[in-house]
Design an enzyme around this catalytic site. Structure first.
Site, mmCIF file in Angstrom:
data_model
loop_
_atom_site.group_PDB
_atom_site.id
_atom_site.type_symbol
_atom_site.label_atom_id
_atom_site.label_comp_id
_atom_site.label_asym_id
_atom_site.label_seq_id
_atom_site.Cartn_x
_atom_site.Cartn_y
_atom_site.Cartn_z
ATOM 1 N N GLY A 132 -13.507 39.958 -3.935
ATOM 2 C CA GLY A 132 -14.107 40.233 -2.488
ATOM 3 C C GLY A 132 -14.735 40.973 -1.671
ATOM 4 O O GLY A 132 -16.045 41.225 -2.033
ATOM 5 N N THR A 133 -14.801 40.826 -0.340
ATOM 6 C CA THR A 133 -15.637 40.561 0.880
ATOM 7 C C THR A 133 -15.498 42.071 1.527
ATOM 8 O O THR A 133 -14.349 41.851 1.248
ATOM 9 C CB THR A 133 -16.766 40.267 1.594
ATOM 10 O OG1 THR A 133 -15.827 38.638 2.257
ATOM 11 C CG2 THR A 133 -17.835 39.140 -0.224
ATOM 12 N N THR A 134 -15.926 42.167 1.911
ATOM 13 C CA THR A 134 -16.291 43.503 3.274
ATOM 14 C C THR A 134 -15.001 43.238 4.504
ATOM 15 O O THR A 134 -15.870 41.967 5.411
ATOM 16 C CB THR A 134 -17.099 44.754 3.178
ATOM 17 O OG1 THR A 134 -17.426 44.833 2.607
ATOM 18 C CG2 THR A 134 -16.930 45.737 5.114
ATOM 19 N N LYS B 276 -11.373 34.751 7.399
ATOM 20 C CA LYS B 276 -10.697 36.685 6.792
ATOM 21 C C LYS B 276 -9.972 37.256 7.543
ATOM 22 O O LYS B 276 -8.780 38.131 7.225
ATOM 23 C CB LYS B 276 -11.928 37.235 5.938
ATOM 24 C CG LYS B 276 -12.089 36.177 5.049
ATOM 25 C CD LYS B 276 -13.760 36.814 4.236
ATOM 26 C CE LYS B 276 -14.038 37.088 3.105
ATOM 27 N NZ LYS B 276 -14.883 37.411 2.287
#
Length: 185
Positions: free
Chosen positions: A11-13, A44
């Protein structure tokens, strides 16, 4: 220990900033497996509930949430057959999702709204069997009882409501069941 494919997903921030009563949320839109970027435009950030909550989701979680919300939109708009199909597809794609028990509940509820009471009962029984500790279980039992009553099976509807009250005495569904029990013959 060997890594599985799910161990490689990253996942990403998601960044949230609040200043002067204004909140901004953003993410980079990237989804990766290992070192490979497989999606560079994932959505997101989204509004949740009635739009008064903003959430940020990364990677596969964003896709999962989007699929669930799309099925919910169909249901809210009265397209129960489409919702059933979408929730079933969701369960096929995301069987371990924290939303899986809710998807199963909404399948049964959609069948009820279509007046397909036998499938409503079967779907809610599947929820209880598959997700016995689900917060949706009391509502599923109430939906089963309502379906049984609609099918003219007042005796089983009453038994189901009695079991609901005994198993989940503090639930909102149990309170509704107590009121409905008195109306059954």
């Amino acid at each position: 220990m060997q890594q599985t494919q799910s161990d490689l997903w990253h996942g990403t921030t998601i960044l949230t900033v609040r200043k002067g009563g204004v909140v901004a949320i953003g993410g980079d839109g990237q989804v990766s497996i290992g070192q490979t970027i497989i999606k560079s435009n994932a959505k997101k950030g989204r509004r949740l509930g009635k739009g008064d909550v903003i959430g940020g989701f990364a990677g596969a979680t964003a896709d999962e949430t989007r699929a669930y919300e799309a099925a919910q939109l169909l249901r809210r708009n009265g397209n129960y057959q489409g919702a059933i199909s979408s929730f079933q597809s969701f369960l096929g794609q995301y069987p371990k999702s924290p939303l899986a028990h809710r998807a199963q509940y909404w399948i049964g509820d959609s069948y009820f709204n279509l007046r397909d009471y036998k499938n409503a009962v079967a779907s809610q029984q599947k929820l209880i069997a598959t997700y016995p500790d689900s917060a949706s279980a009391p509502d599923a039992m109430l939906n089963i009882a309502s379906s049984q009553a609609e099918l003219g099976d007042g005796a089983n509807a009453r038994r189901t409501m009695d079991a609901l009250v005994a198993r989940y005495p503090g639930s909102e569904a149990a309170e509704k069941a107590k009121r409905r029990i008195t109306t059954l013959r």
